[in-house]
Design an enzyme around this catalytic site. Structure first.
Site: not given
Ligand code: 5GP
Length: 119
Positions: A31, A87, A96, A100, A102
């Protein structure tokens, strides 16, 4: 573990720009993209962090890389190249708590990805 926003995306309770789906994994656009191409590959099984991966999860976790490459090829960025990042926890920048991968592509990515200070 409690549900995260990604469980809602898996269950189609909130929308996402889905690029690929099978019985084990889902790929969708981030997003808040940090590169011209930025998508996430997640397991349908909710695993909070890399630290929580069990031996029985190894197949599905390996599958995430397979899906990352498959989608990168479909988007036409595989040959130029891309970066995958997972991460973990606070210092890793995880926000989150559902693992996941990236996938970042579409431009040359710098390395190291942070200021090179060791302390
Ligand atoms: P983290 O910081 O946990 O490695 O990455 C979480 C990722 O999830 C971030 O890049 C953030 O932009 C993405 N993200 C968080 N909420 C949403 C959402 O509701 N929809 C989508 N498509 N991505 C999300």
């Amino acid at each position: 573990m409690s549900d995260t926003i990604f469980t809602k995306i898996i269950n189609k309770e909130i929308p996402a720009d889905i690029l690929y789906e099978d019985e084990l994994a889902l790929a969708f656009k981030d997003i808040s993209p940090q590169a011209p191409v930025h998508f996430l590959v997640i397991p349908k099984k909710a695993i909070a962090t890399i630290n929580d991966i069990t031996e029985e999860d190894c197949g599905v976790v390996g599958h995430l890389s397979f899906v990352a490459a498959k989608v990168a090829k479909e988007l036409g960025v595989a040959e130029e190249g891309y970066r995958t990042v997972m991460n973990c926890n606070e210092f890793g920048g995880q926000t989150v708590y559902h693992i996941h991968l990236h996938v970042l592509a579409g431009k040359p990515l710098g390395w190291p990805p942070f200021s090179a200070k060791l302390k």
